[in-house]
Motif scaffolding. Structure first.
Motif, PDB file in Angstrom:
ATOM      1  N   ASP A  52       0.823  -1.222   0.000  1.00 31.85           N
ATOM      2  CA  ASP A  52       0.000   0.000   0.000  1.00 31.85           C
ATOM      3  C   ASP A  52       0.851   1.263   0.000  1.00 31.85           C
ATOM      4  O   ASP A  52       0.421   2.303   0.506  1.00 31.85           O
ATOM      5  N   ILE A  53       2.034   1.193  -0.584  1.00 34.53           N
ATOM      6  CA  ILE A  53       2.940   2.343  -0.595  1.00 34.53           C
ATOM      7  C   ILE A  53       2.278   3.532  -1.292  1.00 34.53           C
ATOM      8  O   ILE A  53       1.530   3.375  -2.267  1.00 34.53           O
ATOM      9  N   THR A  54       2.571   4.722  -0.786  1.00 33.24           N
ATOM     10  CA  THR A  54       2.046   5.964  -1.347  1.00 33.24           C
ATOM     11  C   THR A  54       3.198   6.769  -1.948  1.00 33.24           C
ATOM     12  O   THR A  54       4.238   6.943  -1.305  1.00 33.24           O
ATOM     13  N   PHE A  55       3.003   7.227  -3.184  1.00 38.80           N
ATOM     14  CA  PHE A  55       3.976   8.094  -3.850  1.00 38.80           C
ATOM     15  C   PHE A  55       3.400   9.503  -3.918  1.00 38.80           C
ATOM     16  O   PHE A  55       2.257   9.696  -4.351  1.00 38.80           O
ATOM     17  N   VAL A  56       4.218  10.485  -3.511  1.00 43.48           N
ATOM     18  CA  VAL A  56       3.761  11.872  -3.445  1.00 43.48           C
ATOM     19  C   VAL A  56       4.807  12.772  -4.094  1.00 43.48           C
ATOM     20  O   VAL A  56       6.001  12.653  -3.810  1.00 43.48           O
ATOM     21  N   ASP A  57       4.352  13.665  -4.978  1.00 39.44           N
ATOM     22  CA  ASP A  57       5.208  14.752  -5.459  1.00 39.44           C
ATOM     23  C   ASP A  57       4.412  16.053  -5.317  1.00 39.44           C
ATOM     24  O   ASP A  57       3.277  16.023  -4.841  1.00 39.44           O
ATOM     25  N   PRO A  58       4.974  17.198  -5.670  1.00 38.12           N
ATOM     26  CA  PRO A  58       4.256  18.458  -5.413  1.00 38.12           C
ATOM     27  C   PRO A  58       2.889  18.567  -6.070  1.00 38.12           C
ATOM     28  O   PRO A  58       2.069  19.376  -5.643  1.00 38.12           O
ATOM     29  N   LEU A  59       2.621  17.785  -7.107  1.00 37.61           N
ATOM     30  CA  LEU A  59       1.341  17.914  -7.800  1.00 37.61           C
ATOM     31  C   LEU A  59       0.482  16.662  -7.754  1.00 37.61           C
ATOM     32  O   LEU A  59      -0.692  16.718  -8.124  1.00 37.61           O
ATOM     33  N   ASN A  60       1.016  15.538  -7.338  1.00 38.20           N
ATOM     34  CA  ASN A  60       0.294  14.279  -7.473  1.00 38.20           C
ATOM     35  C   ASN A  60       0.447  13.416  -6.234  1.00 38.20           C
ATOM     36  O   ASN A  60       1.376  13.598  -5.429  1.00 38.20           O
ATOM     37  N   LYS A  61      -0.450  12.427  -6.131  1.00 37.22           N
ATOM     38  CA  LYS A  61      -0.391  11.431  -5.067  1.00 37.22           C
ATOM     39  C   LYS A  61      -1.001  10.137  -5.585  1.00 37.22           C
ATOM     40  O   LYS A  61      -2.129  10.130  -6.083  1.00 37.22           O
ATOM     41  N   PHE A  62      -0.255   9.040  -5.470  1.00 42.48           N
ATOM     42  CA  PHE A  62      -0.725   7.737  -5.922  1.00 42.48           C
ATOM     43  C   PHE A  62      -0.476   6.708  -4.826  1.00 42.48           C
ATOM     44  O   PHE A  62       0.505   6.801  -4.082  1.00 42.48           O
ATOM     45  N   THR A  63      -1.357   5.713  -4.757  1.00 47.01           N
ATOM     46  CA  THR A  63      -1.253   4.692  -3.722  1.00 47.01           C
ATOM     47  C   THR A  63      -1.309   3.307  -4.358  1.00 47.01           C
ATOM     48  O   THR A  63      -2.061   3.085  -5.313  1.00 47.01           O
ATOM     49  N   GLY A  64      -0.508   2.397  -3.840  1.00 50.93           N
ATOM     50  CA  GLY A  64      -0.521   1.019  -4.318  1.00 50.93           C
ATOM     51  C   GLY A  64       0.766   0.651  -5.025  1.00 50.93           C
ATOM     52  O   GLY A  64       1.354   1.459  -5.749  1.00 50.93           O
ATOM     53  N   ILE A  65       1.209  -0.584  -4.813  1.00 49.58           N
ATOM     54  CA  ILE A  65       2.481  -1.020  -5.390  1.00 49.58           C
ATOM     55  C   ILE A  65       2.406  -1.092  -6.912  1.00 49.58           C
ATOM     56  O   ILE A  65       3.404  -0.846  -7.601  1.00 49.58           O
ATOM     57  N   GLU A  66       1.229  -1.388  -7.482  1.00 52.96           N
ATOM     58  CA  GLU A  66       1.114  -1.463  -8.937  1.00 52.96           C
ATOM     59  C   GLU A  66       1.276  -0.072  -9.558  1.00 52.96           C
ATOM     60  O   GLU A  66       1.934   0.081 -10.595  1.00 52.96           O
ATOM     61  N   ASN A  67       0.672   0.944  -8.951  1.00 51.62           N
ATOM     62  CA  ASN A  67       0.882   2.310  -9.431  1.00 51.62           C
ATOM     63  C   ASN A  67       2.337   2.720  -9.287  1.00 51.62           C
ATOM     64  O   ASN A  67       2.893   3.434 -10.143  1.00 51.62           O
ATOM     65  N   TYR A  68       2.964   2.292  -8.192  1.00 51.48           N
ATOM     66  CA  TYR A  68       4.372   2.631  -7.961  1.00 51.48           C
ATOM     67  C   TYR A  68       5.253   2.008  -9.043  1.00 51.48           C
ATOM     68  O   TYR A  68       6.158   2.663  -9.585  1.00 51.48           O
ATOM     69  N   LYS A  69       4.985   0.767  -9.399  1.00 51.40           N
ATOM     70  CA  LYS A  69       5.745   0.125 -10.469  1.00 51.40           C
ATOM     71  C   LYS A  69       5.513   0.842 -11.798  1.00 51.40           C
ATOM     72  O   LYS A  69       6.449   1.000 -12.601  1.00 51.40           O
ATOM     73  N   LEU A  70       4.285   1.277 -12.032  1.00 56.22           N
ATOM     74  CA  LEU A  70       3.956   1.956 -13.277  1.00 56.22           C
ATOM     75  C   LEU A  70       4.687   3.289 -13.403  1.00 56.22           C
ATOM     76  O   LEU A  70       5.096   3.690 -14.504  1.00 56.22           O
ATOM     77  N   ILE A  71       4.866   3.977 -12.284  1.00 56.43           N
ATOM     78  CA  ILE A  71       5.600   5.251 -12.307  1.00 56.43           C
ATOM     79  C   ILE A  71       7.011   5.041 -12.834  1.00 56.43           C
ATOM     80  O   ILE A  71       7.485   5.778 -13.713  1.00 56.43           O
ATOM     81  N   PHE A  72       7.699   4.042 -12.335  1.00 55.09           N
ATOM     82  CA  PHE A  72       9.095   3.846 -12.720  1.00 55.09           C
ATOM     83  C   PHE A  72       9.208   3.232 -14.108  1.00 55.09           C
ATOM     84  O   PHE A  72      10.199   3.466 -14.806  1.00 55.09           O
ATOM     85  N   TRP A  73       8.191   2.463 -14.505  1.00 53.45           N
ATOM     86  CA  TRP A  73       8.178   2.038 -15.898  1.00 53.45           C
ATOM     87  C   TRP A  73       8.025   3.256 -16.811  1.00 53.45           C
ATOM     88  O   TRP A  73       8.696   3.360 -17.845  1.00 53.45           O
ATOM     89  N   ALA A  74       7.127   4.178 -16.469  1.00 57.88           N
ATOM     90  CA  ALA A  74       6.907   5.374 -17.291  1.00 57.88           C
ATOM     91  C   ALA A  74       8.162   6.228 -17.361  1.00 57.88           C
ATOM     92  O   ALA A  74       8.463   6.827 -18.405  1.00 57.88           O
TER      93      ALA A  74
END
Length: 261
Positions: free
Chosen positions: A102-124
């Motif tokens: 359930d990891i959460t990724f946060v930057d100044p404009l966005n917020k995403f939750t979940g390991i699948e979204n986290y993997k997708l960020i680094f793929w992108a």
């Protein structure tokens, strides 16, 4: 008395000696075993239930100590993994064992939750980085811990855009990782973002200013204005990664995760 002793029979003296010798030897012989009382098989083989419960009880504080040991083991693994993964961000997949589901990724404009979204960020990041830049790499400046459950990494992203009129630039930022009681990362926050270009070309500006200067568009575009003439590829890079997360359910994103990672 004197006249009686010589008249004692040798047989009597010998018998007396034998008796005293036998008595002295008997004192060294082992005592015969004492008779034992008959016990039931339950008494012999099975201890009382209360005693079993006492033996199986963990010592006070042992669970807390085990949890602390697990925390430090996972903390050390997280630091080593981040040191190895970050510089190779654009060339290989990360090791996701150090993160919670359930990891959460946060930057100044966005917020995403979940390991699948986290993997997708680094793929992108890898996918769009190869499209928009001839060369792109990340350098780790420093890794430190301001507190026991926080890991900070200061990094610098270098890239040479494919567009010929754009200059090589550097994109700096800080990644803050928070760990839970088990030493697993449950939040990754990116902040202190800034574009740093050569002084003769352009002063450093905030990534938020650059994104605001280029409003979202469904098609990749490059601005020719003096404000962002040297930064459009960086802005498109940021927007492309963000757009990938917006369309995470599309067949394009899922197919690329399989074929392009």
């Amino acid at each position: 008395m004197a006249f009686i002793l010589p008249n004692l029979s040798p047989t009597i003296l010998h018998t007396t000696k034998d008796k005293s010798s036998i008595a002295s030897q008997a004192s060294y012989l082992p005592s015969p075993p004492k008779p034992t009382s008959s016990l039931s098989p339950l008494t012999k083989l099975e201890p009382p239930p209360v005693r079993v419960a006492q033996l199986n009880q963990a010592p006070p504080g042992s669970q807390d100590k085990q949890q602390r040991d697990d925390f430090y083991v996972n903390l050390g693994l997280a630091v080593r993994t981040l040191r190895e993964d970050m510089p190779l961000l654009f060339t290989r997949e990360l090791n996701y064992d150090i993160y919670r589901d359930d990891i959460t990724f946060v930057d100044p404009l966005n917020k995403f939750t979940g390991i699948e979204n986290y993997k997708l960020i680094f793929w992108a990041l890898r996918f769009h980085g190869r499209i928009l830049f001839r060369e792109i790499s990340l350098e780790v400046f420093r890794v430190w811990q301001p507190s026991e459950n926080v890991i900070l990494i200061r990094w610098n992203l270098r890239g040479v855009p494919r567009v010929p009129w754009e200059a090589k630039g550097e994109f700096q930022g800080t990644s803050r990782y928070k760990l839970d009681r088990n030493g697993k990362i449950y939040e990754h926050k990116v902040d202190n973002l800034a574009f740093n270009f050569p002084r003769q070309l352009k002063p450093a500006v905030s990534v938020l200013d650059l994104v605001a200067a280029c409003p979202p568009s469904p098609n990749p575009t490059f601005s020719w204005s003096p404000v962002d003439a040297y930064s459009s590829s960086w802005v498109e890079f940021y927007r492309a990664v963000r757009g990938t997360l917006d369309h995470e359910g599309s067949s394009f994103a899922q197919d690329c995760l399989v074929t392009c990672s």
